[in-house]
Design a protein around this motif. Structure first.
Motif, PDB file in Angstrom:
ATOM      1  N   GLU A  70      41.664  10.606 119.217  1.00 27.17           N
ATOM      2  CA  GLU A  70      40.737  11.606 119.759  1.00 27.17           C
ATOM      3  C   GLU A  70      41.031  11.882 121.231  1.00 27.17           C
ATOM      4  N   GLN A  71      41.290  10.823 122.006  1.00 25.28           N
ATOM      5  CA  GLN A  71      41.619  11.009 123.422  1.00 25.28           C
ATOM      6  C   GLN A  71      42.904  11.816 123.577  1.00 25.28           C
ATOM      7  N   ALA A  72      43.894  11.530 122.751  1.00 21.42           N
ATOM      8  CA  ALA A  72      45.173  12.246 122.818  1.00 21.42           C
ATOM      9  C   ALA A  72      44.963  13.732 122.510  1.00 21.42           C
ATOM     10  N   TYR A  73      44.153  14.009 121.502  1.00 18.85           N
ATOM     11  CA  TYR A  73      43.895  15.401 121.148  1.00 18.85           C
ATOM     12  C   TYR A  73      43.166  16.119 122.280  1.00 18.85           C
ATOM     13  N   ARG A  74      42.148  15.483 122.819  1.00 24.23           N
ATOM     14  CA  ARG A  74      41.387  16.101 123.918  1.00 24.23           C
ATOM     15  C   ARG A  74      42.277  16.318 125.143  1.00 24.23           C
ATOM     16  N   TYR A  75      43.170  15.381 125.389  1.00 19.00           N
ATOM     17  CA  TYR A  75      44.109  15.496 126.516  1.00 19.00           C
ATOM     18  C   TYR A  75      44.995  16.743 126.322  1.00 19.00           C
ATOM     19  N   ILE A  76      45.534  16.917 125.116  1.00 24.23           N
ATOM     20  CA  ILE A  76      46.379  18.089 124.818  1.00 24.23           C
ATOM     21  C   ILE A  76      45.557  19.369 124.940  1.00 24.23           C
ATOM     22  N   GLN A  77      44.356  19.327 124.420  1.00 25.46           N
ATOM     23  CA  GLN A  77      43.473  20.494 124.453  1.00 25.46           C
ATOM     24  C   GLN A  77      43.151  20.893 125.900  1.00 25.46           C
ATOM     25  N   LYS A  78      42.824  19.903 126.740  1.00 23.55           N
ATOM     26  CA  LYS A  78      42.487  20.186 128.141  1.00 23.55           C
ATOM     27  C   LYS A  78      43.702  20.709 128.902  1.00 23.55           C
ATOM     28  N   LEU A  79      44.845  20.081 128.670  1.00 26.00           N
ATOM     29  CA  LEU A  79      46.079  20.520 129.318  1.00 26.00           C
ATOM     30  C   LEU A  79      46.400  21.974 128.943  1.00 26.00           C
ATOM     31  N   ALA A  80      46.204  22.306 127.680  1.00 31.19           N
ATOM     32  CA  ALA A  80      46.469  23.672 127.230  1.00 31.19           C
ATOM     33  C   ALA A  80      45.549  24.666 127.936  1.00 31.19           C
ATOM     34  N   MET A  81      44.280  24.300 128.073  1.00 33.94           N
ATOM     35  CA  MET A  81      43.334  25.188 128.764  1.00 33.94           C
ATOM     36  C   MET A  81      43.678  25.300 130.244  1.00 33.94           C
ATOM     37  N   ASP A  82      43.969  24.170 130.883  1.00 35.28           N
ATOM     38  CA  ASP A  82      44.280  24.174 132.315  1.00 35.28           C
ATOM     39  C   ASP A  82      45.548  24.978 132.619  1.00 35.28           C
ATOM     40  N   LYS A  83      46.543  24.848 131.771  1.00 32.88           N
ATOM     41  CA  LYS A  83      47.833  25.516 132.017  1.00 32.88           C
ATOM     42  C   LYS A  83      47.916  26.890 131.357  1.00 32.88           C
ATOM     43  N   ARG A  84      46.847  27.247 130.649  1.00 37.11           N
ATOM     44  CA  ARG A  84      46.811  28.525 129.930  1.00 37.11           C
ATOM     45  C   ARG A  84      48.012  28.663 128.995  1.00 37.11           C
ATOM     46  N   GLN A  85      48.201  27.629 128.208  1.00 34.19           N
ATOM     47  CA  GLN A  85      49.260  27.596 127.209  1.00 34.19           C
ATOM     48  C   GLN A  85      48.629  27.269 125.860  1.00 34.19           C
ATOM     49  N   THR A  86      49.409  27.467 124.830  1.00 33.21           N
ATOM     50  CA  THR A  86      48.915  27.074 123.514  1.00 33.21           C
ATOM     51  C   THR A  86      49.048  25.562 123.373  1.00 33.21           C
ATOM     52  N   LYS A  87      48.293  25.013 122.431  1.00 30.13           N
ATOM     53  CA  LYS A  87      48.392  23.573 122.172  1.00 30.13           C
ATOM     54  C   LYS A  87      49.801  23.226 121.690  1.00 30.13           C
ATOM     55  N   ALA A  88      50.423  24.126 120.974  1.00 34.77           N
ATOM     56  CA  ALA A  88      51.786  23.890 120.497  1.00 34.77           C
ATOM     57  C   ALA A  88      52.754  23.785 121.672  1.00 34.77           C
ATOM     58  N   GLU A  89      52.603  24.649 122.669  1.00 33.85           N
ATOM     59  CA  GLU A  89      53.480  24.599 123.847  1.00 33.85           C
ATOM     60  C   GLU A  89      53.293  23.290 124.615  1.00 33.85           C
ATOM     61  N   VAL A  90      52.050  22.881 124.758  1.00 32.38           N
ATOM     62  CA  VAL A  90      51.765  21.617 125.456  1.00 32.38           C
ATOM     63  C   VAL A  90      52.324  20.450 124.656  1.00 32.38           C
ATOM     64  N   ALA A  91      52.140  20.479 123.348  1.00 34.37           N
ATOM     65  CA  ALA A  91      52.652  19.400 122.492  1.00 34.37           C
ATOM     66  C   ALA A  91      54.173  19.310 122.600  1.00 34.37           C
ATOM     67  N   ARG A  92      54.859  20.450 122.601  1.00 30.98           N
ATOM     68  CA  ARG A  92      56.321  20.451 122.772  1.00 30.98           C
ATOM     69  C   ARG A  92      56.715  19.817 124.096  1.00 30.98           C
ATOM     70  N   ALA A  93      55.999  20.160 125.150  1.00 30.49           N
ATOM     71  CA  ALA A  93      56.306  19.614 126.474  1.00 30.49           C
ATOM     72  C   ALA A  93      56.099  18.096 126.494  1.00 30.49           C
ATOM     73  N   ILE A  94      55.047  17.624 125.864  1.00 34.44           N
ATOM     74  CA  ILE A  94      54.777  16.181 125.802  1.00 34.44           C
ATOM     75  C   ILE A  94      55.886  15.485 125.022  1.00 34.44           C
ATOM     76  N   ILE A  95      56.279  16.061 123.906  1.00 35.30           N
ATOM     77  CA  ILE A  95      57.343  15.467 123.085  1.00 35.30           C
ATOM     78  C   ILE A  95      58.634  15.401 123.879  1.00 35.30           C
ATOM     79  N   LEU A  96      58.970  16.470 124.594  1.00 40.06           N
ATOM     80  CA  LEU A  96      60.188  16.482 125.416  1.00 40.06           C
ATOM     81  C   LEU A  96      60.098  15.447 126.550  1.00 40.06           C
TER      82      LEU A  96
END
Length: 191
Positions: free
Chosen positions: A161-187
């Motif tokens: 749940e924390q990981a999901y919320r972290y991705i969700q918040k990052l996406a909102m802060d950076k104005r990116q999709t969750k998929a874009e944020v997830a790709r960046a985290i994976i990289l």
């Protein structure tokens, strides 16, 4: 809105009759062809809303022309056929949403309903294609999110749940999709 149509028929009188019926029904005939090469060229060049195509066109066999028009998704195709061709056309119609057929002779009473059916089948196929693409995109996003969450759980000791919320918040802060944020985290963790 007036729909733009290409009419492909070898016989000039029949072609004129079809044009007249379509024009009275509010269609704009933007191209006419008396052979298959011209029909394909017109369809590719004009991107019509409908191609009315007779099976008697010289040149490329009509089945091949129909296959090309269908594969390239240029427009819905209404094939005008003889009774003897009905069986092979039924096979095409079963495998393609963009193709319908009408047995000759053509008149106003049978042409317009066949046109409506061809257009409806094409719209339905386009909607299904969009829906399938949307589902593929959703699945890809889900896979990326699961990978990114797994990395955050493993390397940052977060709960799911924390990981999901972290991705969700990052996406909102950076104005990116969750998929874009997830790709960046994976990289970031892959390096």
């Amino acid at each position: 809105m007036q729909l733009r149509t290409v009419v492909a028929e070898k016989d000039g009188r029949t072609r004129n009759k079809i044009k007249e019926i379509l024009s009275r029904a509010g269609f704009i005939v933007i191209g006419e062809a008396s052979d298959s090469a011209m029909a394909l060229t017109l369809a590719r060049a004009t991107q019509p809303d409908l191609v009315v195509l007779a099976t008697n066109l010289p040149g490329l066999p009509y089945l091949e022309l129909v296959r090309i028009l269908d594969q390239e998704r240029l427009a819905p195709v209404l094939v005008l056929a003889n009774y003897s061709q009905a069986e092979e056309l039924r096979t095409i119609v079963q495998t393609s949403w963009a193709v319908s057929y009408l047995l000759k002779p053509v008149n106003e009473l049978n042409l317009l309903p066949a046109v409506d059916l061809a257009l409806a089948r094409f719209r339905q196929s386009q909607e299904l294609i969009r829906e399938i693409q949307s589902l593929k995109d959703d699945l890809e996003t889900r896979k990326l999110l699961d990978q990114a969450k797994a990395m955050l759980i493993k390397y940052r000791q977060m709960t799911e749940e924390q990981a999901y919320r972290y991705i969700q918040k990052l996406a909102m802060d950076k104005r990116q999709t969750k998929a874009e944020v997830a790709r960046a985290i994976i990289l970031a963790f892959a390096e």
